[in-house]
Design a protein around this motif. Structure first.
Motif, PDB file in Angstrom:
ATOM      1  N   ALA A 262       0.836  -1.178  -0.207  1.00  0.00           N
ATOM      2  CA  ALA A 262       0.054  -0.126   0.024  1.00  0.00           C
ATOM      3  C   ALA A 262       0.772   1.456  -0.023  1.00  0.00           C
ATOM      4  O   ALA A 262       0.556   2.331  -0.532  1.00  0.00           O
ATOM      5  CB  ALA A 262      -0.798   0.020   1.334  1.00  0.00           C
ATOM      6  N   TRP A 263       1.894   0.998   0.552  1.00  0.00           N
ATOM      7  CA  TRP A 263       2.930   2.418   0.692  1.00  0.00           C
ATOM      8  C   TRP A 263       3.422   2.784  -0.706  1.00  0.00           C
ATOM      9  O   TRP A 263       4.037   4.024  -0.735  1.00  0.00           O
ATOM     10  CB  TRP A 263       4.285   2.140   1.666  1.00  0.00           C
ATOM     11  CG  TRP A 263       4.844   0.871   1.652  1.00  0.00           C
ATOM     12  CD1 TRP A 263       4.616  -0.174   2.401  1.00  0.00           C
ATOM     13  CD2 TRP A 263       5.805   0.574   0.680  1.00  0.00           C
ATOM     14  NE1 TRP A 263       5.373  -1.067   2.094  1.00  0.00           N
ATOM     15  CE2 TRP A 263       5.996  -0.697   0.966  1.00  0.00           C
ATOM     16  CE3 TRP A 263       6.491   1.303  -0.250  1.00  0.00           C
ATOM     17  CZ2 TRP A 263       7.249  -1.404   0.320  1.00  0.00           C
ATOM     18  CZ3 TRP A 263       7.436   0.599  -0.889  1.00  0.00           C
ATOM     19  CH2 TRP A 263       7.896  -0.606  -0.668  1.00  0.00           C
ATOM     20  N   ALA A 264       3.398   1.946  -1.614  1.00  0.00           N
ATOM     21  CA  ALA A 264       4.039   2.392  -2.719  1.00  0.00           C
ATOM     22  C   ALA A 264       3.307   3.483  -3.550  1.00  0.00           C
ATOM     23  O   ALA A 264       4.058   3.997  -4.300  1.00  0.00           O
ATOM     24  CB  ALA A 264       4.189   0.894  -3.711  1.00  0.00           C
ATOM     25  N   TYR A 265       1.925   3.446  -3.471  1.00  0.00           N
ATOM     26  CA  TYR A 265       1.242   4.502  -4.288  1.00  0.00           C
ATOM     27  C   TYR A 265       1.804   5.752  -3.864  1.00  0.00           C
ATOM     28  O   TYR A 265       1.803   6.801  -4.590  1.00  0.00           O
ATOM     29  CB  TYR A 265      -0.063   3.987  -3.960  1.00  0.00           C
ATOM     30  CG  TYR A 265      -0.618   3.009  -4.912  1.00  0.00           C
ATOM     31  CD1 TYR A 265      -0.777   2.733  -6.135  1.00  0.00           C
ATOM     32  CD2 TYR A 265      -0.764   1.693  -3.814  1.00  0.00           C
ATOM     33  CE1 TYR A 265      -0.982   1.487  -6.677  1.00  0.00           C
ATOM     34  CE2 TYR A 265      -0.996   0.597  -4.406  1.00  0.00           C
ATOM     35  CZ  TYR A 265      -1.304   0.357  -5.772  1.00  0.00           C
ATOM     36  OH  TYR A 265      -1.824  -0.722  -6.421  1.00  0.00           O
ATOM     37  N   GLY A 266       1.902   6.115  -2.639  1.00  0.00           N
ATOM     38  CA  GLY A 266       2.131   7.464  -2.026  1.00  0.00           C
ATOM     39  C   GLY A 266       3.669   7.619  -2.286  1.00  0.00           C
ATOM     40  O   GLY A 266       4.330   8.834  -2.275  1.00  0.00           O
ATOM     41  N   LEU A 267       4.366   6.404  -2.403  1.00  0.00           N
ATOM     42  CA  LEU A 267       6.076   6.640  -2.435  1.00  0.00           C
ATOM     43  C   LEU A 267       6.305   7.185  -3.821  1.00  0.00           C
ATOM     44  O   LEU A 267       7.299   7.842  -4.187  1.00  0.00           O
ATOM     45  CB  LEU A 267       6.708   5.346  -2.459  1.00  0.00           C
ATOM     46  CG  LEU A 267       8.125   5.439  -2.454  1.00  0.00           C
ATOM     47  CD1 LEU A 267       8.754   5.866  -0.964  1.00  0.00           C
ATOM     48  CD2 LEU A 267       8.728   3.831  -2.467  1.00  0.00           C
ATOM     49  N   VAL A 268       5.543   6.790  -4.927  1.00  0.00           N
ATOM     50  CA  VAL A 268       6.024   7.214  -6.283  1.00  0.00           C
ATOM     51  C   VAL A 268       5.435   8.095  -6.843  1.00  0.00           C
ATOM     52  O   VAL A 268       5.923   8.680  -7.817  1.00  0.00           O
ATOM     53  CB  VAL A 268       5.530   5.730  -7.205  1.00  0.00           C
ATOM     54  CG1 VAL A 268       6.523   4.541  -6.634  1.00  0.00           C
ATOM     55  CG2 VAL A 268       4.396   5.419  -7.145  1.00  0.00           C
ATOM     56  N   LEU A 269       4.201   8.604  -6.545  1.00  0.00           N
ATOM     57  CA  LEU A 269       3.698   9.933  -7.019  1.00  0.00           C
ATOM     58  C   LEU A 269       2.987  10.870  -5.937  1.00  0.00           C
ATOM     59  O   LEU A 269       2.370  10.337  -5.120  1.00  0.00           O
ATOM     60  CB  LEU A 269       2.534   9.437  -8.199  1.00  0.00           C
ATOM     61  CG  LEU A 269       3.226   9.057  -9.485  1.00  0.00           C
ATOM     62  CD1 LEU A 269       1.907   8.890 -10.495  1.00  0.00           C
ATOM     63  CD2 LEU A 269       4.041  10.265 -10.291  1.00  0.00           C
ATOM     64  N   GLY A 270       2.829  12.035  -6.291  1.00  0.00           N
ATOM     65  CA  GLY A 270       2.150  13.118  -5.560  1.00  0.00           C
ATOM     66  C   GLY A 270       0.657  13.001  -5.921  1.00  0.00           C
ATOM     67  O   GLY A 270       0.029  12.069  -6.275  1.00  0.00           O
ATOM     68  N   GLY A 271       0.119  14.381  -5.711  1.00  0.00           N
ATOM     69  CA  GLY A 271      -1.270  14.552  -5.924  1.00  0.00           C
ATOM     70  C   GLY A 271      -2.058  14.873  -4.827  1.00  0.00           C
ATOM     71  O   GLY A 271      -3.325  15.075  -4.789  1.00  0.00           O
ATOM     72  N   ASP A 272      -1.785  14.117  -3.517  1.00  0.00           N
ATOM     73  CA  ASP A 272      -2.426  14.090  -2.323  1.00  0.00           C
ATOM     74  C   ASP A 272      -2.369  15.568  -1.517  1.00  0.00           C
ATOM     75  O   ASP A 272      -3.261  15.568  -0.607  1.00  0.00           O
ATOM     76  CB  ASP A 272      -2.034  13.201  -1.518  1.00  0.00           C
ATOM     77  CG  ASP A 272      -2.060  11.553  -2.231  1.00  0.00           C
ATOM     78  OD1 ASP A 272      -3.333  11.518  -2.748  1.00  0.00           O
ATOM     79  OD2 ASP A 272      -0.926  10.960  -2.476  1.00  0.00           O
ATOM     80  N   LEU A 273      -1.452  16.457  -1.893  1.00  0.00           N
ATOM     81  CA  LEU A 273      -1.288  17.697  -1.377  1.00  0.00           C
ATOM     82  C   LEU A 273      -0.888  17.764  -0.045  1.00  0.00           C
ATOM     83  O   LEU A 273      -1.355  18.345   0.799  1.00  0.00           O
ATOM     84  CB  LEU A 273      -2.598  18.530  -1.707  1.00  0.00           C
ATOM     85  CG  LEU A 273      -3.124  18.593  -3.103  1.00  0.00           C
ATOM     86  CD1 LEU A 273      -4.178  19.685  -3.198  1.00  0.00           C
ATOM     87  CD2 LEU A 273      -2.084  19.178  -3.871  1.00  0.00           C
ATOM     88  N   GLN A 274      -0.156  16.361   0.514  1.00  0.00           N
ATOM     89  CA  GLN A 274       0.395  16.507   2.128  1.00  0.00           C
ATOM     90  C   GLN A 274       1.621  17.195   1.633  1.00  0.00           C
ATOM     91  O   GLN A 274       2.187  17.538   0.825  1.00  0.00           O
ATOM     92  CB  GLN A 274       0.087  15.036   2.339  1.00  0.00           C
ATOM     93  CG  GLN A 274      -1.102  14.375   2.225  1.00  0.00           C
ATOM     94  CD  GLN A 274      -1.994  14.844   3.227  1.00  0.00           C
ATOM     95  OE1 GLN A 274      -1.563  15.625   4.245  1.00  0.00           O
ATOM     96  NE2 GLN A 274      -3.300  14.303   2.999  1.00  0.00           N
ATOM     97  N   PHE A 275       2.319  17.020   2.930  1.00  0.00           N
ATOM     98  CA  PHE A 275       3.458  17.690   2.976  1.00  0.00           C
ATOM     99  C   PHE A 275       4.306  17.093   4.001  1.00  0.00           C
ATOM    100  O   PHE A 275       3.832  16.261   5.034  1.00  0.00           O
ATOM    101  CB  PHE A 275       3.539  19.358   3.478  1.00  0.00           C
ATOM    102  CG  PHE A 275       3.070  19.510   4.813  1.00  0.00           C
ATOM    103  CD1 PHE A 275       3.841  19.751   5.957  1.00  0.00           C
ATOM    104  CD2 PHE A 275       1.768  19.800   5.008  1.00  0.00           C
ATOM    105  CE1 PHE A 275       3.322  20.273   7.324  1.00  0.00           C
ATOM    106  CE2 PHE A 275       1.196  20.078   6.254  1.00  0.00           C
ATOM    107  CZ  PHE A 275       2.200  20.145   7.386  1.00  0.00           C
ATOM    108  N   ILE A 276       5.649  16.964   3.908  1.00  0.00           N
ATOM    109  CA  ILE A 276       6.620  16.207   4.938  1.00  0.00           C
ATOM    110  C   ILE A 276       7.334  17.358   5.651  1.00  0.00           C
ATOM    111  O   ILE A 276       7.773  18.289   5.240  1.00  0.00           O
ATOM    112  CB  ILE A 276       7.572  15.501   4.147  1.00  0.00           C
ATOM    113  CG1 ILE A 276       8.450  15.897   3.057  1.00  0.00           C
ATOM    114  CG2 ILE A 276       6.916  14.263   3.806  1.00  0.00           C
ATOM    115  CD1 ILE A 276       9.538  15.111   2.351  1.00  0.00           C
ATOM    116  N   VAL A 277       7.980  17.089   6.592  1.00  0.00           N
ATOM    117  CA  VAL A 277       8.637  17.954   7.708  1.00  0.00           C
ATOM    118  C   VAL A 277      10.097  17.009   8.359  1.00  0.00           C
ATOM    119  O   VAL A 277       9.759  15.863   8.486  1.00  0.00           O
ATOM    120  CB  VAL A 277       8.134  18.812   8.723  1.00  0.00           C
ATOM    121  CG1 VAL A 277       7.190  19.787   7.991  1.00  0.00           C
ATOM    122  CG2 VAL A 277       7.509  17.873   9.795  1.00  0.00           C
TER     123      VAL A 277
END
Length: 347
Positions: A262-277
């Motif tokens: 499941a983690w692969a989908y967020g790993l490879v492309l954006g578009g969810d408009l989240q952010f990291i810090v």
């Protein structure tokens, strides 16, 4: 001999053309936003283009209002990745020759809807006619001082890496919609994830108020690509823990059917408009209370590694790249297949 333009490589030579001046806290390549120090605090500015034929229109998931909403959302997402408080927006539209006033109004009604949601005024822009639709936004934000901002080049080794929310819905729902285009539940999921993503503006402003975060960036190209970009800007490396990467129940359900983690989908492309810090380990309790998700750590050196249980692997170049010359859907399948081929467990 001329070479093909790679937009992702442009900052390396643009910094030579436009070196930062003394009042510039973050110039080209140092952050997704430009940051200027003024007597009244920090002025934070960003700009972003929207594909005139985004996948949500191609799949019939939305009308032209989505273009306006996405222009606002993606620009506010850049500010979220910096911790700036949104102050104003400018919107530019090049409409295709022969376009109607009604079509232009649809786009701008989407802008009004999204800008009104966060109480950010639209104060200007530009309108032109051309060969094809082109839409861009400029977002202006502010901060009392630089300690309230997440500047991409300020991460140091030994910090935790956090993400603002679940990732992967945009990528997974797109592929699910292509697999079963007539499934109403899938189309509802894809419409929500692709045409109406919501940047976590309030969460970003809350973190900025804590003054605990060192560096940050929005996830425009995917977790791997954008964390890699943050690490390069800061001169460090990072390790991601796949067990900690948050994904929605719908992503987990679809991933199980596809035999993909499941983690692969967020790993490879954006578009969810989240952010990291990134933030010191001493800030763990405060960031967890704010709703952030710890997903890894920064380390000395360079590059990214992926930890999956006891297995640790170097992380290949993943994420959106214009130089691939693939459509969004083609790139999504290609990158997910790359992760599948790595042979990680799917549960």
């Amino acid at each position: 001999m001329s070479t093909a333009l790679d937009p992702d490589a442009a900052p390396s030579w643009l910094t030579e053309l436009f070196p930062a001046t003394a009042d510039v806290l973050a110039g080209i390549g140092a952050d997704d936003c430009g940051i200027i120090n003024t007597e009244a605090g920090c002025l934070v500015m960003t700009t972003d283009f929207i594909n005139a034929r985004p996948i949500c229109l191609e799949l019939g998931l939305a009308d032209r209002r989505a273009l306006g909403r996405l222009a606002v959302g993606h620009n506010l997402s850049d500010l979220c990745g910096s911790g700036a408080t949104p102050t104003a927006l400018l919107i530019g539209v090049m409409a295709e020759r022969g376009a109607s006033t009604e079509q232009m109004r649809e786009v701008m009604e989407g802008v009004r809807e999204a800008a009104g949601r966060w109480g950010v005024p639209v104060i200007g822009g530009d309108t032109k006619l051309g060969k094809a639709w082109t839409i861009y936004g400029v977002a202006i934000g502010r901060a009392p001082d630089q300690d309230a901002l997440f500047i991409k080049s300020r991460a140091t080794a030994g910090e935790d890496v956090w993400v603002s929310g679940p990732v992967g819905d945009c990528c997974a729902s797109l592929l699910a919609c292509l697999d079963t285009p007539d499934d109403p539940a899938v189309r509802e999921w894809a419409t929500e994830a692709i045409a109406n993503p919501v940047p976590p503006v309030a969460k970003s402003m809350q973190l900025a108020g804590l003054r605990l975060v060192q560096a940050g960036t929005d996830l425009s190209d995917g977790l791997a690509a954008d964390l890699g970009d943050l690490c390069r800007a800061s001169g460090i490396g990072a390790e991601l823990d796949t067990d900690l990467i948050p994904a929605s129940e719908r992503v987990h359900a679809y991933a199980a059917k596809q035999d993909v983690p499941a983690w692969a989908y967020g790993l490879v492309l954006g578009g969810d408009l989240q952010f990291i810090v990134s933030a010191p380990q001493s800030a763990r309790e405060a960031l967890a209370r704010s709703g952030m998700h710890r997903i890894g750590r920064t380390v000395p050196g360079s590059g990214l590694t992926l930890r999956c249980g006891d297995r640790v692997e170097p992380l290949a170049e993943l994420g959106h790249n214009d130089a691939r010359n693939l459509s969004f859907s083609e790139e999504a399948r290609h990158l997910v297949d790359l992760v599948r081929d790595m042979g990680f467990p799917t549960r």
